[in-house]
Design a protein around this motif. Structure first.
Motif, PDB file in Angstrom:
ATOM      1  N   GLY B 347       4.684-121.021  27.045  1.00  0.00           N
ATOM      2  CA  GLY B 347       4.838-119.576  26.923  1.00  0.00           C
ATOM      3  C   GLY B 347       3.500-118.753  27.098  1.00  0.00           C
ATOM      4  N   LEU B 348       2.549-119.399  27.111  1.00  0.00           N
ATOM      5  CA  LEU B 348       1.143-118.980  27.586  1.00  0.00           C
ATOM      6  C   LEU B 348       1.061-118.637  29.120  1.00  0.00           C
ATOM      7  CD1 LEU B 348      -1.169-121.297  25.359  1.00  0.00           C
ATOM      8  CD2 LEU B 348      -0.950-118.676  25.047  1.00  0.00           C
ATOM      9  N   LEU B 349       1.718-119.633  29.689  1.00  0.00           N
ATOM     10  CA  LEU B 349       1.913-119.135  31.185  1.00  0.00           C
ATOM     11  C   LEU B 349       2.678-117.989  31.611  1.00  0.00           C
ATOM     12  CD1 LEU B 349       1.584-119.743  34.163  1.00  0.00           C
ATOM     13  CD2 LEU B 349       3.441-121.576  33.811  1.00  0.00           C
ATOM     14  N   PHE B 350       4.155-118.326  30.785  1.00  0.00           N
ATOM     15  CA  PHE B 350       5.074-116.956  30.998  1.00  0.00           C
ATOM     16  C   PHE B 350       4.491-115.665  30.869  1.00  0.00           C
ATOM     17  CE2 PHE B 350       8.456-114.278  29.741  1.00  0.00           C
ATOM     18  CZ  PHE B 350       9.413-114.835  30.321  1.00  0.00           C
ATOM     19  N   LEU B 351       3.535-115.420  29.999  1.00  0.00           N
ATOM     20  CA  LEU B 351       2.998-114.135  29.575  1.00  0.00           C
ATOM     21  C   LEU B 351       1.924-113.689  30.631  1.00  0.00           C
ATOM     22  CD1 LEU B 351       2.756-114.493  25.619  1.00  0.00           C
ATOM     23  CD2 LEU B 351       4.099-113.030  26.826  1.00  0.00           C
ATOM     24  N   GLN B 352       1.169-114.732  31.013  1.00  0.00           N
ATOM     25  CA  GLN B 352       0.121-114.567  32.063  1.00  0.00           C
ATOM     26  C   GLN B 352       0.806-113.865  33.497  1.00  0.00           C
ATOM     27  OE1 GLN B 352      -3.058-117.650  32.334  1.00  0.00           O
ATOM     28  NE2 GLN B 352      -1.734-118.449  30.701  1.00  0.00           N
ATOM     29  N   ARG B 353       2.043-114.040  33.755  1.00  0.00           N
ATOM     30  CA  ARG B 353       2.771-113.509  34.681  1.00  0.00           C
ATOM     31  C   ARG B 353       2.680-111.990  35.018  1.00  0.00           C
ATOM     32  NH1 ARG B 353       8.329-115.656  34.087  1.00  0.00           N
ATOM     33  NH2 ARG B 353       8.751-115.192  36.293  1.00  0.00           N
ATOM     34  N   GLY B 354       2.164-111.255  33.696  1.00  0.00           N
ATOM     35  CA  GLY B 354       2.279-109.762  33.743  1.00  0.00           C
ATOM     36  C   GLY B 354       0.587-109.430  33.662  1.00  0.00           C
ATOM     37  N   LYS B 355       0.371-108.589  34.244  1.00  0.00           N
ATOM     38  CA  LYS B 355      -0.995-107.978  33.958  1.00  0.00           C
ATOM     39  C   LYS B 355      -0.983-107.115  32.650  1.00  0.00           C
ATOM     40  CE  LYS B 355      -2.015-106.879  38.909  1.00  0.00           C
ATOM     41  NZ  LYS B 355      -1.795-105.962  40.039  1.00  0.00           N
ATOM     42  N   VAL B 356       0.326-106.596  32.399  1.00  0.00           N
ATOM     43  CA  VAL B 356       0.489-106.122  31.040  1.00  0.00           C
ATOM     44  C   VAL B 356       1.924-106.555  30.598  1.00  0.00           C
ATOM     45  CG1 VAL B 356       1.205-103.767  30.045  1.00  0.00           C
ATOM     46  CG2 VAL B 356      -0.745-103.975  31.332  1.00  0.00           C
ATOM     47  N   VAL B 357       2.022-106.797  29.430  1.00  0.00           N
ATOM     48  CA  VAL B 357       3.316-107.261  28.643  1.00  0.00           C
ATOM     49  C   VAL B 357       3.958-106.063  27.983  1.00  0.00           C
ATOM     50  CG1 VAL B 357       4.088-108.929  27.012  1.00  0.00           C
ATOM     51  CG2 VAL B 357       2.662-109.786  28.957  1.00  0.00           C
ATOM     52  N   ILE B 358       5.217-106.130  27.967  1.00  0.00           N
ATOM     53  CA  ILE B 358       5.955-105.286  27.134  1.00  0.00           C
ATOM     54  C   ILE B 358       7.004-106.315  26.178  1.00  0.00           C
ATOM     55  CG2 ILE B 358       8.009-103.875  26.555  1.00  0.00           C
ATOM     56  CD1 ILE B 358       7.187-102.528  29.071  1.00  0.00           C
ATOM     57  N   THR B 359       6.966-106.805  24.932  1.00  0.00           N
ATOM     58  CA  THR B 359       7.563-107.588  24.146  1.00  0.00           C
ATOM     59  C   THR B 359       8.433-107.242  22.804  1.00  0.00           C
ATOM     60  OG1 THR B 359       7.890-109.734  23.499  1.00  0.00           O
ATOM     61  CG2 THR B 359       5.905-108.364  23.004  1.00  0.00           C
ATOM     62  N   ASP B 360       9.457-107.594  22.497  1.00  0.00           N
ATOM     63  CA  ASP B 360      10.049-107.394  21.200  1.00  0.00           C
ATOM     64  C   ASP B 360      10.095-108.773  20.486  1.00  0.00           C
ATOM     65  OD1 ASP B 360      12.073-108.458  23.016  1.00  0.00           O
ATOM     66  OD2 ASP B 360      13.492-107.037  22.222  1.00  0.00           O
ATOM     67  N   ARG B 361       9.288-109.839  21.008  1.00  0.00           N
ATOM     68  CA  ARG B 361       9.171-110.943  20.484  1.00  0.00           C
ATOM     69  C   ARG B 361       7.835-111.027  19.586  1.00  0.00           C
ATOM     70  NH1 ARG B 361      12.647-115.021  20.552  1.00  0.00           N
ATOM     71  NH2 ARG B 361      14.364-115.019  22.106  1.00  0.00           N
ATOM     72  N   LEU B 362       7.816-111.574  18.577  1.00  0.00           N
ATOM     73  CA  LEU B 362       6.619-111.472  17.687  1.00  0.00           C
ATOM     74  C   LEU B 362       5.631-112.380  18.366  1.00  0.00           C
ATOM     75  CD1 LEU B 362       4.882-110.845  15.069  1.00  0.00           C
ATOM     76  CD2 LEU B 362       6.001-112.713  14.004  1.00  0.00           C
TER      77      LEU B 362
END
Lengths: 442, 442
Positions: B347-362
């Protein structure tokens, strides 16, 4: 002129974040660095070579001890270490490993590999502005994607623009032809054709076939094959077929990762330039831990045609041992080039599961070296692992070699008591939870 | 006596590497730390509480501004920040979020969450030597394994020995019964029964059923449910059934992650203690990057029953946007507890794929906060994400809220220009290779 210099004439390279940093191979131990003053700086013109340095008398005194004088075919005498550092190694194709084996620290071995890359590949590629790169490994044998990542890293550092790449799974004859048609107007003086390194020359035919397709199609371009190990696995008629194929190209360079492969390559491919060069995965550099160990010993055991077929011995009851091949450790798939990075990252994660690693995979050895995990190596069926170790890593203080599985386990236990007692530092902690609980409801 | 002190009476906890380090929640900003002198040190006896600190007059002056005085049910007046830090929050069950929302730095929000954990959960659990923990999430919705990892981390820090755990996939009635039979002789004064946190009370019946099984079976033990969000999703008859079930236990504590859930919990579960407490994933702490970004914007878009069903807007051509739910980003499977760590890491890797993240998951929000990735949050269908943000993270300077997908994209672009221009630092570099190449042979 792509290479940039700072106000003192030192070379800069552009990192992807856009800030200037010194080339990694300049990050040699401090003493050595002092001799790295670039010769012939003429105000930024193209004649400046990045690979020749002034050699002061002080550093002439630190001799490289040469185990076998015959190694130095072109300079058959003991050589000051500093003088070795000034050589353009493309002119001395068999001696690039002269220094590496004497280095005992991971960082130093990595720096030396990157220095040799810059020396050899820099000399071969620096005149090109563009490259196309075939056969980038996108499969779960984590060593091959790690090589691909190193190749991409190196091209970036050298400032060569990649016009096109082709993952292994997509390198069909048709796509090679498409690439040729698309880029045939880029002159051979500007564009070089590159082929992925690894351990698959004369042994894995699907990959020899990709190279055949590229070599046959791109007869007018310089072709460089990134560092390979050679295993003469085919029957004679087929060996002969591919030998002729490789010899058919007028400007082919084959880089090889060990002395054994050098000897075979030199004998079989008289039309090609054959040059010793370390594995490209070393371009990744030292890697910081991002996961804690789950086991005392992680045994990365190859289950492919290169296994020697040994049996895992029973570990003592106080040791947690996990045995697995990493080809079954499946990586989430994406269709962009980040997949190659994720495959590599997954290999790095796999190895961090052990406080100590045992492996008969070459990149089990190489990636453990990048991570700084103490480890024991066993050879594969044709000597690839030990041949590599003999050339480049035999001085590493946290690496042991073993001839049998029993010996490997015993040496791993020694490494564990010397180096492996604590959690991996600087990573999230999650240790001691794995095997010690009464997990009665699996 | 499990808690250890150094020569100055400060608390130590034992890290898994065996060296003593100060509890994380003591790593508050330097100024605050000076007031953290432990009261009532009586030479290492058990009476010492780790959660009460001396409050100097100097720090009384730094007032917490209270937005709504009614929040302070038990102390209905403006309160010095330092005095707030001295409260035993189990006695003030609704106000644990009083300070967190004013903090603007990720590290400070994480420290405050860990301080509240130590305060609330420390007070609830410190008297127990042993715990058993049911429903540890071992599935690909990365937020739940991250919570599990935080819970394990916390128990380790508190020095509570885990006698037994049960992954969600293995928490059958039979296994709950097995656990009961196996540990029924451990007294209720020594052993606490714990249930995994998350966002699934009164909404995901398979998990309410696991809790029913545990609560029905362990009537004589203290039970604590780690922090939850409540969504009243069931029809009335079923709500009533589970309400009665939860109220049937004589010693149940339900921790809740937001004020909305607190209000519902307090109303529906009069027999239980309900206490506000931040999500357990904050026990993971600040996470160093281990991968570079592949995209300008990574949109972690939930595709489950909690989606609001919005449509992704078309990004401007100069932005690389990748949209994906992380439940399909499959983690290599192992049968030991390391799998929970690997799910979290993925999960931490998944998010690092973005310079910026948009999400509707807590946990897109929470793990991005641990990583320090600037991000925009959208709410889920029942307000869970914004409710959490309102309590604990609304002061964070690199987080934006958006009501629509278009607004989210616009705000992400703003964050990108403010914070996202460079490669992630301190990680292997592999950027700029993903989308900019003419990959004609996919």
């Amino acid at each position: 002129m792509r290479l940039k210099h700072d106000e003192k004439g030192r070379l800069l390279f552009t990192r992807c974040s856009g800030d200037g940093s010194y080339l990694n191979y300049l990050q040699l131990p401090l003493l050595l660095m002092r001799s790295f003053i670039i010769k012939g700086h003429t105000g930024g013109s193209r004649e400046i070579s990045m690979f020749h340095f002034k050699c002061t008398s002080k550093f002439r005194k630190s001799l490289v001890k040469i185990p076998d004088p015959k190694l130095l075919l072109h300079k058959p005498q003991a050589m000051p270490q500093c003088e070795f550092l000034t050589l353009n190694l493309t002119h001395y194709p068999k001696i690039a490993d002269l220094r590496s084996g004497y280095l005992s620290k991971n960082q130093d071995v990595i720096d030396e590999a990157q220095r040799v890359h810059a020396n050899v590949l820099g000399d071969l590629l620096e005149r090109f502005s563009y490259a196309i790169l075939f056969d980038l490994a996108d499969y779960e044998n984590k060593g091959d994607p790690a090589i691909a990542m190193g190749e991409l890293q190196f091209l970036k550092r050298l400032g060569i623009q990649l016009l096109y790449y082709c993952k292994t799974s997509a390198c069909s004859d048709k796509n090679v032809e498409n690439a040729f048609l698309k880029f045939k107007d880029v002159s051979s003086a500007e564009m070089v054709v590159l082929l992925q390194g690894g351990g698959n020359m004369f042994s894995y035919e699907s990959l020899d076939k990709i190279r055949e397709s590229v070599i046959t199609r791109f007869q007018d371009h310089t072709i460089v094959i990134f560092p390979q190990s050679i295993w003469l696995r085919y029957a004679d008629y087929k060996l002969d077929y591919y030998r002729q194929m490789y010899n058919s190209h007028p400007d082919l360079t084959l880089l090889v990762r060990d002395q054994e492969s050098y000897a075979i390559g030199e004998q079989m491919l008289p039309s090609a330039k054959v040059i010793l060069c370390p594995d490209m995965a070393f371009q990744i550099g030292l890697v910081a831990f991002f996961a804690p160990a789950s086991f005392d010993i992680l045994w990365l055991k190859r289950e492919d045609s290169e296994t020697t077929g040994y049996v895992i011995p029973r570990p003592p009851p106080y040791l947690s041992l996990h045995v697995e091949d990493w080809t079954n450790w499946i990586t989430p798939k994406t269709d962009t080039m980040e997949h190659i990075f994720h495959l590599t990252l997954n290999g790095l994660l796999f190895l961090q599961r052990g406080k100590v690693v045992i492996t008969d995979r070459l990149h089990g050895h190489i990636l453990s070296t990048l991570l700084g995990i103490p480890h024991v190596i066993l050879d594969n069926n044709y000597g690839k692992v030990f041949n590599y170790h003999n050339s480049w890593t035999k001085g590493l203080e946290t690496v042991r070699t073993a001839r049998t599985a029993e010996q490997a386990l015993a040496k791993a236990e020694e490494l564990l008591s010397s180096y492996g007692g604590a959690c991996q530092k600087n990573s999230m902690t999650f240790c001691d939870y794995n095997e010690n609980l009464s997990q009665i409801c699996k």
